[in-house]
Design a protein around this motif. Sequence first.
Motif, PDB file in Angstrom:
ATOM      1  N   THR A  35       0.850  -1.193   0.000  1.00 30.68           N
ATOM      2  CA  THR A  35       0.000   0.000   0.000  1.00 30.68           C
ATOM      3  C   THR A  35       0.886   1.243   0.000  1.00 30.68           C
ATOM      4  O   THR A  35       0.458   2.305   0.434  1.00 30.68           O
ATOM      5  N   SER A  38       0.006   5.253  -0.730  1.00 28.51           N
ATOM      6  CA  SER A  38      -1.437   5.103  -0.858  1.00 28.51           C
ATOM      7  C   SER A  38      -2.087   5.244   0.517  1.00 28.51           C
ATOM      8  O   SER A  38      -1.479   4.937   1.529  1.00 28.51           O
ATOM      9  N   ASP A  54      -7.323   3.661  -2.634  1.00 25.43           N
ATOM     10  CA  ASP A  54      -6.618   4.902  -2.327  1.00 25.43           C
ATOM     11  C   ASP A  54      -7.600   6.068  -2.434  1.00 25.43           C
ATOM     12  O   ASP A  54      -8.391   6.137  -3.369  1.00 25.43           O
ATOM     13  N   THR A  60      -3.211   6.740  -9.996  1.00 25.95           N
ATOM     14  CA  THR A  60      -2.179   6.257 -10.906  1.00 25.95           C
ATOM     15  C   THR A  60      -2.147   7.031 -12.221  1.00 25.95           C
ATOM     16  O   THR A  60      -1.155   6.972 -12.939  1.00 25.95           O
ATOM     17  N   ASP A  71       1.854   3.958  -6.968  1.00 19.59           N
ATOM     18  CA  ASP A  71       1.038   5.076  -6.509  1.00 19.59           C
ATOM     19  C   ASP A  71      -0.425   4.831  -6.849  1.00 19.59           C
ATOM     20  O   ASP A  71      -0.783   4.579  -7.997  1.00 19.59           O
ATOM     21  N   GLY A  72      -1.273   4.898  -5.832  1.00 23.33           N
ATOM     22  CA  GLY A  72      -2.706   4.705  -6.027  1.00 23.33           C
ATOM     23  C   GLY A  72      -3.114   3.257  -6.212  1.00 23.33           C
ATOM     24  O   GLY A  72      -4.229   2.965  -6.598  1.00 23.33           O
ATOM     25  N   GLU A  74      -3.155  -0.815  -4.546  1.00 24.27           N
ATOM     26  CA  GLU A  74      -3.013  -1.700  -3.399  1.00 24.27           C
ATOM     27  C   GLU A  74      -2.973  -3.128  -3.923  1.00 24.27           C
ATOM     28  O   GLU A  74      -3.753  -3.484  -4.795  1.00 24.27           O
ATOM     29  N   SER A 146      -6.781  -0.522  -8.214  1.00 22.94           N
ATOM     30  CA  SER A 146      -6.132   0.691  -8.672  1.00 22.94           C
ATOM     31  C   SER A 146      -7.156   1.787  -8.872  1.00 22.94           C
ATOM     32  O   SER A 146      -8.255   1.542  -9.387  1.00 22.94           O
ATOM     33  N   ALA A 150      -8.140   8.367  -7.701  1.00 23.45           N
ATOM     34  CA  ALA A 150      -8.303   8.282  -6.248  1.00 23.45           C
ATOM     35  C   ALA A 150      -9.296   9.343  -5.806  1.00 23.45           C
ATOM     36  O   ALA A 150      -8.963  10.309  -5.153  1.00 23.45           O
TER      37      ALA A 150
END
Length: 184
Positions: A35, A38, A54, A60, A71-72, A74, A146, A150
Motif C-alpha cells: 500500500t 497510498s 486509495d 495512478t 502510486d494509487g 493496493e 487501482s 483516487a
Amino acid sequence: MRFNILAFVFSAMASLPMSAQLTDCYDASNWTINTANSTGTVTITGTDITITNDTDFQGTDLDELDCNASDGTETACITIPSTGDLSFSWSIDGGPFFNPLIDRFGYCLNGVATELTSIDPPPFGTSSGAETISVTAGDELCFIYSSKFADGFETPVVITDFVVTACPPPPPPPLSDCYDASNW
C-alpha cells in the motif's frame, strides 16, 4: 430406505467443491501486501481479503491495471504453492460511488494483469463476479486494486469463497541424533 437417502445426500455433498479457508500455506502471513504511497488498506482474514482503495486524490493516472504501479495501487500477493485451479468471488460495495472508469480491480499472474471490473453492462458496469484461474506452483498471484484519480470515496473490494490449490505436505522431520551419520 432412510439410510440410502442419507448416504446419497452425504455422497453428493462430498463431491461438491468446498470453500477453503485462508490458512496453512494461504495464511495471511504468507501474503505480501503493498500500500506504498497510498491511503488504501489490505486486510486478510481466515476467509477473505478486503482491499480498500486509495483516497488521497493522487491516483495512478492510468487507464488500465499495471502490475508494476505503486502510486494509487493496493496489492495482496502470494507465491502459489501447487499446480491446479484457484477460484474466488469478488464484490465492490461502493454504492453510487463505484465507477469502473476510475476504480479498477483484477489480478496479476506473473506480472500479467487481468481486469475484472468493466463498464459493461451500462449504466453502472460490473462490480462483482466469480473467477477461476489455472495456476502453477511458483506462480506469483496478486490481487490489485487501482484508482486512476483516487476520487476520495472508499469503495472496498471483498474477495471471498476461495477454493485454492492444495498445500504441499510438510517436509519429513530431521533424523534424530541416534540416527546421525556418526552412529553408522
